[in-house]
Write an enzyme that holds these catalytic residues in place. Structure first.
Site, PDB file in Angstrom:
ATOM      1  NE  ARG A 380      -3.237   3.073   0.786  1.00  0.00           N
ATOM      2  CZ  ARG A 380      -4.039   3.712  -0.050  1.00  0.00           C
ATOM      3  NH1 ARG A 380      -4.360   3.164  -1.210  1.00  0.00           N
ATOM      4  NH2 ARG A 380      -4.530   4.889   0.253  1.00  0.00           N
ATOM      5  CD  GLU A 384       1.220  14.467   6.143  1.00  0.00           C
ATOM      6  OE1 GLU A 384       1.270  14.729   7.350  1.00  0.00           O
ATOM      7  OE2 GLU A 384       2.003  14.964   5.311  1.00  0.00           O
ATOM      8  N   GLY A 428      -2.400  16.787   0.934  1.00  0.00           N
ATOM      9  CA  GLY A 428      -3.275  17.431  -0.039  1.00  0.00           C
ATOM     10  C   GLY A 428      -2.783  17.306  -1.462  1.00  0.00           C
ATOM     11  CG  ASP A 465      -1.839  14.559  -7.939  1.00  0.00           C
ATOM     12  OD1 ASP A 465      -0.679  14.644  -7.511  1.00  0.00           O
ATOM     13  OD2 ASP A 465      -2.610  13.635  -7.644  1.00  0.00           O
ATOM     14  NE  ARG A 467      -1.257  12.562  -5.178  1.00  0.00           N
ATOM     15  CZ  ARG A 467      -2.288  11.717  -5.126  1.00  0.00           C
ATOM     16  NH1 ARG A 467      -2.411  10.902  -4.085  1.00  0.00           N
ATOM     17  NH2 ARG A 467      -3.174  11.688  -6.100  1.00  0.00           N
TER      18      ARG A 467
END
Length: 554
Positions: A380, A384, A428, A465, A467
């Site tokens: 997984r 955060e 976020g 996004d 990330r």
């Protein structure tokens, strides 16, 4: 007759050699001058004295001179610190130098350095070399013994370096403090694998980061401030969700991975602690909870875990995203407020320690099974979400999906495999919690609908996004993962990044329907429509609406 060309050439060569010798003499004199200047500037008791460097290979390095030329001030701002009663103004840099001297810093402020500058001799850092000795340590410290040989831009500890600076400013820590690494070595082994030597597989962390104090001890003993960027430990995890899973019968106690909480030891420990303190007053709220022995204390999970700080190999980062290293360096410099001028002035330094959060790896089962292709592996990868992960917000599926991932990882370990949960600090979608809450406000005031889910974010943040999952597989390669049997994630971005890095995924798991909070249907349906893995399809996003503030009493 005219002179022949040869003698003229010989004469010119002689002149050039004389000039070159003169320049070498000037450079040598400058180095000697700088050493003498530092000896005058720093008192013998200063923590930045050069006395005590163990290795002769570093003791002769001169210090840097300050940048040449006058300092310009911003238009409209006073170039000097105002003084009362007509006193002569003082340059802010002089004030800073005086205060720094009291705090243990050098009186000379070094804003940046340049390749080839007198005294600058970075320790070779060959990213992707086959041995740690060939690779070399990552040195980012500005300690006096490290500044001239540092080979990385940035600071250790990521964003926490700011708190260290505050502690130094307040006099709570000696800026020259060097850690004592006795007994800090990892209790479990993450063994070397071929990906450590591949500069295309790992570009966002130091594969030797957990072994730095041991592998590069000679540098540390020579006075160089070499620090680990990874720490590995063992622990017990206590989650009420796992207690409930055991009580419901979905998670068995095996005595190795899932163990009963030792109530006898807890009660004995509590009693010993009480004897060490004064008695609590009658009615003290802290004394009200009953002894653990009076009810079922539940279970604990045995886990090995690793905390990882980011270390970026800039050429590899640029290549990963298909951009030039120059463009990457300029953007990093500009969008960190110019914090790291060496991004532009030190093209010879290829490693950067960014001021961002890292990640934590949780491993259930034998660590040695991770790289064993005959063992089942469940993974997984979680980003955060403080509001949900910690405080249980129902606007997203983050916490229930995380708990589901932990339980599946534990079950995999109980079946004789290994389970891994990786927790990235990318709050976020790496847009930050402030931006996330602004998006929440826009959603709840404007009609919370799945059709506008991503648009709300883009209108505020400019992007939906950040990330950058292309960097995420690096930690998988560091661990030595060769394949993933069970991927507890619906994200197409995570899946594609892992598979494209060379690690196959055999089975994907979406979050079970019963675990989806009612107000998070907007999020999950919007993600499925955008490409997230699911065994179902969303045919009409407009029908999925979230709860508005007016729908509940606040």
């Amino acid at each position: 007759m005219c002179p022949t060309p040869a003698p003229a050439a010989d004469g010119n060569n002689a002149v050039l050699l004389a000039i070159l010798d003169e320049l070498k003499g000037i450079k040598a004199n400058q180095a000697i001058f700088e050493q003498k200047l530092e000896a005058l500037a720093l008192p013998p008791t200063s923590p930045h004295s050069l006395v005590g460097i163990a290795s002769s290979s570093f003791k002769d390095l001169p210090t840097l001179s300050t940048l040449p030329g006058p300092l310009s001030s911003t238009p409209g701002s006073p170039p000097f610190v105002a003084k009362p009663d007509g006193e002569t103004p003082t340059s802010p840099s002089l004030v800073a130098r005086k205060e720094a001297s009291a705090n243990g810093y050098s009186q000379r402020v070094i804003l940046t350095t340049y390749p080839g500058q007198v005294g600058i001799h970075p320790i070779p850092l060959n990213w992707g070399a086959s041995t740690p000795q060939e690779r070399g340590p990552v040195v980012a410290s500005r300690h006096v013994n490290s500044l001239k040989v540092r080979n990385a831009i940035g600071a250790y500890s990521g964003s926490y370096s700011i708190y260290r600076a505050l502690a130094a400013a307040c006099g709570l820590i000696d800026p020259s403090h060097r850690p004592d690494y006795t007994n800090t070595e990892p209790p479990v082994d993450i063994l070397h694998n071929p990906s450590w030597d591949d500069k295309t597989k790992i570009v966002s962390l130091d594969p030797y980061g957990h072994l730095a104090p041991q592998l590069f001890k000679s540098y540390f003993d020579a006075g160089i401030d070499v620090r680990p960027t990874i720490a590995i430990t063992k622990a017990h995890i206590k989650l009420i969700d796992m207690d409930e899973a055991v009580r419901s019968g979905t998670l068995p106690i095996d005595g190795k991975i899932v163990v009963k909480t030792p109530t006898d030891w807890i009660n004995a420990n509590k009693a010993a602690s009480a004897e060490a303190k004064t008695a609590r007053a009658d009615g003290d709220e802290a004394a009200k909870p009953a002894l653990y022995g009076q009810f079922d204390a539940g279970v604990e999970l045995n886990v090995s875990k690793a905390a990882i700080e980011p270390v970026w190999y800039l050429p590899g980062i640029a290549q990963r995203f298909g951009i030039t290293e120059g463009a990457l360096r300029r953007s990093l410099f500009e969008d960190t407020g110019g914090m790291y001028p060496e991004l532009l002035t030190r093209h010879d330094l290829k490693t950067f320690l960014p001021p961002i959060g890292g990640m934590t790896v949780y491993i259930f089962g034998p660590v040695s099974y991770i790289s064993d292709p005959t063992k089942e592996l469940t993974l997984r990868v979680h980003d955060e979400c403080n509001g949900s992960d910690v405080f249980g917000s129902d606007i997203c599926t983050c916490r229930p999906y995380l708990i589901f991932g932990i339980e599946e990882a534990v079950k995999c370990a109980q079946r004789g495999g290994v389970g891994i949960v990786i927790y990235f600090r990318k709050e976020g979608r790496a847009l930050g919690e402030v931006t996330k809450y602004l998006v929440y406000n826009a959603r709840k005031r404007g009609g919370d609908n799945a059709a506008q889910y991503f648009q709300r974010t883009e209108l505020i943040a400019g992007v939906k996004d950040m990330r950058f999952q292309a960097l995420m597989p690096d930690v998988l390669h560091w661990l030595g993962i060769k394949k993933i049997d069970n991927m507890i994630s619906m994200s197409d971005m995570k899946h594609d990044a892992i598979v494209s890095s060379g690690i196959p995924i055999y089975k994907r798991y979406e979050i079970p329907e019963e675990l989806i909070p009612p107000d998070s249907r907007v999020e999950i349906d919007a993600k499925i429509a955008a490409g997230y893995y699911s065994t179902t399809q969303v045919t009409d996003l407009s029908k999925t609406a979230g709860r508005l503030w007016e729908d509940t009493i606040h």
